[in-house]
Design a protein around this motif. Structure first.
Motif, PDB file in Angstrom:
ATOM      1  N   GLY A 158      17.546  14.960  -0.271  1.00 51.78           N
ATOM      2  CA  GLY A 158      17.672  15.325  -1.674  1.00 51.78           C
ATOM      3  C   GLY A 158      17.767  14.154  -2.623  1.00 51.78           C
ATOM      4  N   GLU A 159      17.563  12.953  -2.116  1.00 52.66           N
ATOM      5  CA  GLU A 159      17.635  11.754  -2.968  1.00 52.66           C
ATOM      6  C   GLU A 159      16.412  11.664  -3.872  1.00 52.66           C
ATOM      7  OE1 GLU A 159      17.740   6.902  -2.354  1.00 52.66           O
ATOM      8  OE2 GLU A 159      18.444   8.219  -0.739  1.00 52.66           O
ATOM      9  N   SER A 160      16.599  11.192  -5.067  1.00 50.33           N
ATOM     10  CA  SER A 160      15.484  10.949  -5.986  1.00 50.33           C
ATOM     11  C   SER A 160      14.898   9.573  -5.670  1.00 50.33           C
ATOM     12  CB  SER A 160      15.971  10.998  -7.445  1.00 50.33           C
ATOM     13  OG  SER A 160      14.903  10.715  -8.325  1.00 50.33           O
ATOM     14  N   VAL A 161      13.656   9.558  -5.207  1.00 48.92           N
ATOM     15  CA  VAL A 161      13.018   8.310  -4.787  1.00 48.92           C
ATOM     16  C   VAL A 161      11.939   7.942  -5.797  1.00 48.92           C
ATOM     17  CG1 VAL A 161      11.713   7.156  -2.971  1.00 48.92           C
ATOM     18  CG2 VAL A 161      13.448   8.868  -2.367  1.00 48.92           C
ATOM     19  N   PRO A 162      12.051   6.798  -6.458  1.00 48.27           N
ATOM     20  CA  PRO A 162      11.019   6.397  -7.424  1.00 48.27           C
ATOM     21  C   PRO A 162       9.707   6.076  -6.727  1.00 48.27           C
ATOM     22  CG  PRO A 162      12.557   4.600  -7.054  1.00 48.27           C
ATOM     23  CD  PRO A 162      13.118   5.794  -6.333  1.00 48.27           C
ATOM     24  N   PHE A 163       8.602   6.220  -7.448  1.00 50.07           N
ATOM     25  CA  PHE A 163       7.276   5.934  -6.896  1.00 50.07           C
ATOM     26  C   PHE A 163       7.201   4.478  -6.447  1.00 50.07           C
ATOM     27  CE2 PHE A 163       2.962   4.263  -7.559  1.00 50.07           C
ATOM     28  CZ  PHE A 163       2.299   5.020  -6.596  1.00 50.07           C
ATOM     29  N   GLN A 164       6.608   4.252  -5.274  1.00 50.82           N
ATOM     30  CA  GLN A 164       6.485   2.915  -4.718  1.00 50.82           C
ATOM     31  C   GLN A 164       5.044   2.678  -4.283  1.00 50.82           C
ATOM     32  OE1 GLN A 164       9.581   2.019  -1.725  1.00 50.82           O
ATOM     33  NE2 GLN A 164      10.597   3.906  -2.356  1.00 50.82           N
ATOM     34  N   LEU A 175       6.779  -0.747   2.240  1.00 50.28           N
ATOM     35  CA  LEU A 175       6.955   0.706   2.246  1.00 50.28           C
ATOM     36  C   LEU A 175       7.444   1.165   3.617  1.00 50.28           C
ATOM     37  CD1 LEU A 175       3.676   1.933   0.460  1.00 50.28           C
ATOM     38  CD2 LEU A 175       5.916   1.469  -0.567  1.00 50.28           C
ATOM     39  N   ASN A 176       8.708   1.550   3.697  1.00 50.60           N
ATOM     40  CA  ASN A 176       9.235   2.130   4.935  1.00 50.60           C
ATOM     41  C   ASN A 176       9.034   3.645   4.825  1.00 50.60           C
ATOM     42  OD1 ASN A 176      10.792   3.139   7.075  1.00 50.60           O
ATOM     43  ND2 ASN A 176      12.219   1.423   6.961  1.00 50.60           N
ATOM     44  N   LEU A 177       7.848   4.102   5.247  1.00 50.38           N
ATOM     45  CA  LEU A 177       7.462   5.494   5.021  1.00 50.38           C
ATOM     46  C   LEU A 177       8.413   6.498   5.671  1.00 50.38           C
ATOM     47  CD1 LEU A 177       3.563   5.213   5.313  1.00 50.38           C
ATOM     48  CD2 LEU A 177       5.007   4.978   3.288  1.00 50.38           C
ATOM     49  N   PRO A 178       8.824   6.308   6.938  1.00 48.93           N
ATOM     50  CA  PRO A 178       9.770   7.271   7.514  1.00 48.93           C
ATOM     51  C   PRO A 178      11.101   7.321   6.759  1.00 48.93           C
ATOM     52  CG  PRO A 178       8.728   5.999   9.242  1.00 48.93           C
ATOM     53  CD  PRO A 178       8.365   5.338   7.943  1.00 48.93           C
ATOM     54  N   ASP A 179      11.597   6.171   6.319  1.00 49.17           N
ATOM     55  CA  ASP A 179      12.859   6.155   5.575  1.00 49.17           C
ATOM     56  C   ASP A 179      12.714   6.881   4.239  1.00 49.17           C
ATOM     57  OD1 ASP A 179      15.616   5.260   5.067  1.00 49.17           O
ATOM     58  OD2 ASP A 179      14.676   4.046   3.497  1.00 49.17           O
ATOM     59  N   ILE A 180      11.556   6.729   3.597  1.00 53.35           N
ATOM     60  CA  ILE A 180      11.323   7.436   2.332  1.00 53.35           C
ATOM     61  C   ILE A 180      11.386   8.942   2.555  1.00 53.35           C
ATOM     62  CG2 ILE A 180       9.552   7.960   0.592  1.00 53.35           C
ATOM     63  CD1 ILE A 180       8.674   5.009   0.815  1.00 53.35           C
ATOM     64  N   VAL A 181      10.773   9.416   3.644  1.00 56.09           N
ATOM     65  CA  VAL A 181      10.809  10.848   3.956  1.00 56.09           C
ATOM     66  C   VAL A 181      12.244  11.306   4.212  1.00 56.09           C
ATOM     67  CG1 VAL A 181      10.103  12.595   5.632  1.00 56.09           C
ATOM     68  CG2 VAL A 181       8.449  10.917   4.830  1.00 56.09           C
ATOM     69  N   CYS A 182      13.014  10.515   4.960  1.00 54.36           N
ATOM     70  CA  CYS A 182      14.414  10.870   5.225  1.00 54.36           C
ATOM     71  C   CYS A 182      15.214  10.973   3.931  1.00 54.36           C
ATOM     72  CB  CYS A 182      15.052   9.843   6.154  1.00 54.36           C
ATOM     73  SG  CYS A 182      14.463   9.897   7.863  1.00 54.36           S
ATOM     74  N   ARG A 183      14.997  10.033   3.039  1.00 54.80           N
ATOM     75  CA  ARG A 183      15.721  10.050   1.764  1.00 54.80           C
ATOM     76  C   ARG A 183      15.354  11.277   0.929  1.00 54.80           C
ATOM     77  NH1 ARG A 183      14.077   4.382  -0.543  1.00 54.80           N
ATOM     78  NH2 ARG A 183      15.226   5.127  -2.378  1.00 54.80           N
ATOM     79  N   LEU A 184      14.074  11.618   0.927  1.00 53.27           N
ATOM     80  CA  LEU A 184      13.633  12.814   0.192  1.00 53.27           C
ATOM     81  C   LEU A 184      14.219  14.069   0.813  1.00 53.27           C
ATOM     82  CD1 LEU A 184       9.933  11.726  -0.320  1.00 53.27           C
ATOM     83  CD2 LEU A 184      11.565  12.152  -2.168  1.00 53.27           C
ATOM     84  N   LEU A 195       2.924  12.418  -5.428  1.00 50.95           N
ATOM     85  CA  LEU A 195       2.791  11.207  -4.632  1.00 50.95           C
ATOM     86  C   LEU A 195       4.028  10.344  -4.838  1.00 50.95           C
ATOM     87  CD1 LEU A 195       0.725   9.555  -2.865  1.00 50.95           C
ATOM     88  CD2 LEU A 195       0.113   8.385  -4.987  1.00 50.95           C
ATOM     89  N   VAL A 196       4.674   9.954  -3.734  1.00 49.48           N
ATOM     90  CA  VAL A 196       5.906   9.167  -3.821  1.00 49.48           C
ATOM     91  C   VAL A 196       5.666   7.718  -3.414  1.00 49.48           C
ATOM     92  CG1 VAL A 196       8.315   9.022  -3.060  1.00 49.48           C
ATOM     93  CG2 VAL A 196       7.222  11.252  -3.307  1.00 49.48           C
ATOM     94  N   ALA A 197       4.718   7.480  -2.515  1.00 54.46           N
ATOM     95  CA  ALA A 197       4.410   6.127  -2.067  1.00 54.46           C
ATOM     96  C   ALA A 197       2.937   6.059  -1.696  1.00 54.46           C
ATOM     97  CB  ALA A 197       5.268   5.738  -0.866  1.00 54.46           C
ATOM     98  N   SER A 198       2.300   4.893  -1.967  1.00 61.93           N
ATOM     99  CA  SER A 198       0.868   4.781  -1.667  1.00 61.93           C
ATOM    100  C   SER A 198       0.508   3.387  -1.189  1.00 61.93           C
ATOM    101  CB  SER A 198       0.025   5.139  -2.894  1.00 61.93           C
ATOM    102  OG  SER A 198       0.210   4.200  -3.930  1.00 61.93           O
ATOM    103  N   LEU A 199      -0.503   3.343  -0.352  1.00 61.94           N
ATOM    104  CA  LEU A 199      -1.007   2.115   0.252  1.00 61.94           C
ATOM    105  C   LEU A 199      -2.485   2.302   0.525  1.00 61.94           C
ATOM    106  CD1 LEU A 199      -0.596  -0.529   2.235  1.00 61.94           C
ATOM    107  CD2 LEU A 199      -0.508   1.202   4.008  1.00 61.94           C
TER     108      LEU A 199
END
Length: 326
Positions: A251-257, A239-248, A165-169
């Motif tokens: 290959g970017e390391s995205v901290p849990f949000q 939480l900008n969910l589409p941007d988080i997916v693009c970053r992942l 899980l990378v982001a939750s709401l």
């Protein structure tokens, strides 16, 4: 676009709300999702546009592009998959004709919610049939039937990636439309239930991307594996969910949000109709409904925006033409 990315829209049909947005840097009409040329058209567009990520915004299109999602999107198999990870779901009965539905309803002896096994573009997603009501006029002739629950609805949304899980709401539905069998017309973010989100992460271990799971009285009733209607609430809550997916994907390391708590969302036309329905049914006084209709600062909206008006004006025009029979 708010994250500094170009948003390009592929659509089928006469009008696209997304393509009407000021944030759409370009758009292209493609064959319908049930066309044999659909996947090839999307692949060619994505290549031509050098797209970093493709977001699919309907169940039918998602199933065409990613067939492995079919089992989780099918409401019949979702019940078994949920049980396997410890998530509770309503008792679920399948039917393939209105005659079978009548038998199921008689066996349950209660009001039921009827749904197609998979959501179809333009078709009803859920219908309530009261205890004493017949099934002859039901527009859903094959699908599932579940007991009707009138309690609190909520949803858990976010992003899962490589089994984590990378982001939750979590949002609580304050009002919904249609009132008895609809989606959130007014909602507020609240603390995420960690036990539920942990089980959802296990359920979605084969899925990379955005998700939304809907619950009534703690029972799982639906699962979206794509951008969903109330996603502007996530953006407003940080939480900008589409941007988080693009970053992942890059290959970017995205901290849990996790989302901010107490942020509000409104689907304007649905909420007005919900409140008017309450007045007509005697559940609210006209004065109370008027208080709830009054705008509240800081509330996020579905597609209503004074700075980006063309999507909701397109929606208004389409609704008007539909009501006129055009």
């Amino acid at each position: 676009a708010k994250a500094g990315r170009q948003a390009l829209v592929a659509f089928s049909g006469p009008r696209s709300l997304a393509a009407a947005s000021r944030y759409a840097a370009g758009s292209q009409e493609v064959p319908a999702s049930n066309s044999s040329n659909f996947c090839l058209a999307i692949e060619e567009l994505a290549t031509g546009w050098a797209a970093g990520e493709v977001f699919v915004t309907s169940d039918a299109a998602l199933e065409a592009i990613s067939p492995k999602t079919a089992a989780l999107m099918d409401k019949t198999s979702l019940v078994d998959a949920a049980a396997a990870v410890g998530l509770r779901a309503p008792a679920t009965h399948t039917f393939s004709s209105l005659r079978e539905l009548a038998v199921v309803k008689a066996d349950l002896g209660a009001s039921v919610i009827v749904k197609p096994a998979r959501n179809e573009p333009g078709g009803p997603s859920a219908l309530k049939i009261d205890r004493d009501e017949g099934v002859d006029g039901c527009a859903i002739v094959a699908g599932i039937a579940q007991p009707y629950y009138s309690g609190e609805m909520s949803s858990v949304s976010g992003v899962v990636w490589d089994g984590s899980l990378v982001a939750s709401l979590q949002q609580r539905y304050v009002r919904k439309f249609p009132v008895e069998a609809g989606t959130s017309s007014y909602a507020i973010t609240e603390s995420v239930d960690q036990d539920t989100v942990g089980k959802l992460t296990t359920l979605l271990e084969s899925h990379n991307g955005i998700f939304q799971a809907q619950f009534v009285e703690g029972l799982l009733i639906d699962l979206n594996l794509r951008p969903y209607g109330s996603m502007p609430l996530a953006l407003a809550a940080g939480l900008n969910l589409p941007d988080i997916v693009c970053r992942l994907r890059q290959g970017e390391s995205v901290p849990f949000q996790t989302a901010a708590i107490g942020v509000r969302y409104r689907w304007l036309d649905g909420d007005v109709r919900s409140l008017l329905s309450d007045v007509r049914a005697g559940r609210r006084s006209p004065a109370e409904a008027a208080r709830h209709m009054w705008p509240r600062a800081g509330t996020s909206h579905s597609i209503f925006s004074l700075t980006d008006p063309r999507p909701w004006l397109t929606r208004l025009r389409t609704s008007s033409e539909t009501s006129d029979g055009r």
